[in-house]
Design a protein around this motif. Sequence first.
Motif, PDB file in Angstrom:
ATOM      1  N   LEU A 161       0.812  -1.213   0.000  1.00 55.83           N
ATOM      2  CA  LEU A 161       0.000   0.000   0.000  1.00 55.83           C
ATOM      3  C   LEU A 161       0.845   1.262   0.000  1.00 55.83           C
ATOM      4  O   LEU A 161       0.297   2.359   0.072  1.00 55.83           O
ATOM      5  CB  LEU A 161      -0.929  -0.002   1.218  1.00 55.83           C
ATOM      6  N   GLN A 180      -5.361  -0.653   5.378  1.00 59.48           N
ATOM      7  CA  GLN A 180      -4.572  -1.447   6.319  1.00 59.48           C
ATOM      8  C   GLN A 180      -4.957  -1.056   7.735  1.00 59.48           C
ATOM      9  O   GLN A 180      -5.208   0.123   8.014  1.00 59.48           O
ATOM     10  CB  GLN A 180      -3.080  -1.183   6.112  1.00 59.48           C
ATOM     11  N   ASN A 201      -4.138  -6.303   5.587  1.00 58.31           N
ATOM     12  CA  ASN A 201      -4.110  -5.499   4.376  1.00 58.31           C
ATOM     13  C   ASN A 201      -5.182  -5.983   3.407  1.00 58.31           C
ATOM     14  O   ASN A 201      -5.294  -7.183   3.145  1.00 58.31           O
ATOM     15  CB  ASN A 201      -2.746  -5.611   3.688  1.00 58.31           C
ATOM     16  N   LYS A 222       5.263 -10.808   5.285  1.00 54.14           N
ATOM     17  CA  LYS A 222       3.871 -10.710   4.841  1.00 54.14           C
ATOM     18  C   LYS A 222       3.460 -12.064   4.267  1.00 54.14           C
ATOM     19  O   LYS A 222       4.263 -12.761   3.635  1.00 54.14           O
ATOM     20  CB  LYS A 222       3.731  -9.616   3.791  1.00 54.14           C
TER      21      LYS A 222
END
Length: 284
Positions: free
Chosen positions: A145, A153, A174, A226
């Motif tokens: 982002l 988020q 997210n 992530k």
Amino acid sequence: MKKFLLFLCVISMLSEGLTAQELYVSTEPASNMPKNSIGLRLTSEVMPGSDLGFRLVPEVMVGITKNLMGHAILYISDIHQKKQKVEGFGVYGKYRFLSIDSLQRHFRMAAYGRYSSINNPTYTLTDFSPNSSSYSFQAIDEINLEGDNSGVQGGLVATQLIHKLALSASVNYNRAFNNRGGNELLAGQATEALGYTFSTGYLTYPKVYTSYEQPNINVYMEFLGKTNLVDSKSFLEAAPALQVILNSRTRIDVSKRIEIYGNMARMTKNMWLFRIEHNLFNVF
């Protein structure tokens, strides 16, 4: 006498939210910038590869109250095309809801959120040769982002200061949207991801504070990861960093991300980060 009072004022502001070793480079701590302050920040992210691209990120940060702060962010890059363009904008907010203080240590927790509106393709060209008559495309797996994806988020962060050592960890959710300009997510592309970070910071200089004019030198080691919630693609990277703070107002950051493992196609892999930031106190 005036210098002494100014020194006390700066030290007070530092204890409020600008403790040096908590000014992480790749992540945000649970502490806030001081109330009524404004920060001006310019970040350059350099993406490695045969054709180096870079992203400029001008940012204005505001300390609204002692517990609430916000950022307004602009993204400019030549990563998705061959010349610099304004990619879009973002806003970031953080609310500190817990503070536990004692001598030379404190613990903070905060909730934060981000919104980004980006006009970029959701894929990357894999052939950048200017003499090529055709191009190959690859979908981007990472939801980023901060320049690549539109979306939202939300997360939590906790930070512990123990004398000259600061530790921080965060987790965030997210959600990616279609980008502006008709740049829709491709079929099968991730729309949800879980992010997680762990950061350490250590104040190496000065050994003892004697003046607000003393430079601060901090070293950091941050870990950023992530995982996409649909296809389970993931990555984890280390981000060592060096930071210099001048006159308790101006900071200079240098960081290098190093992927430890990953199976995502992404734009920010192994990138360099350079930043300069200046803070103005008691502006309003």
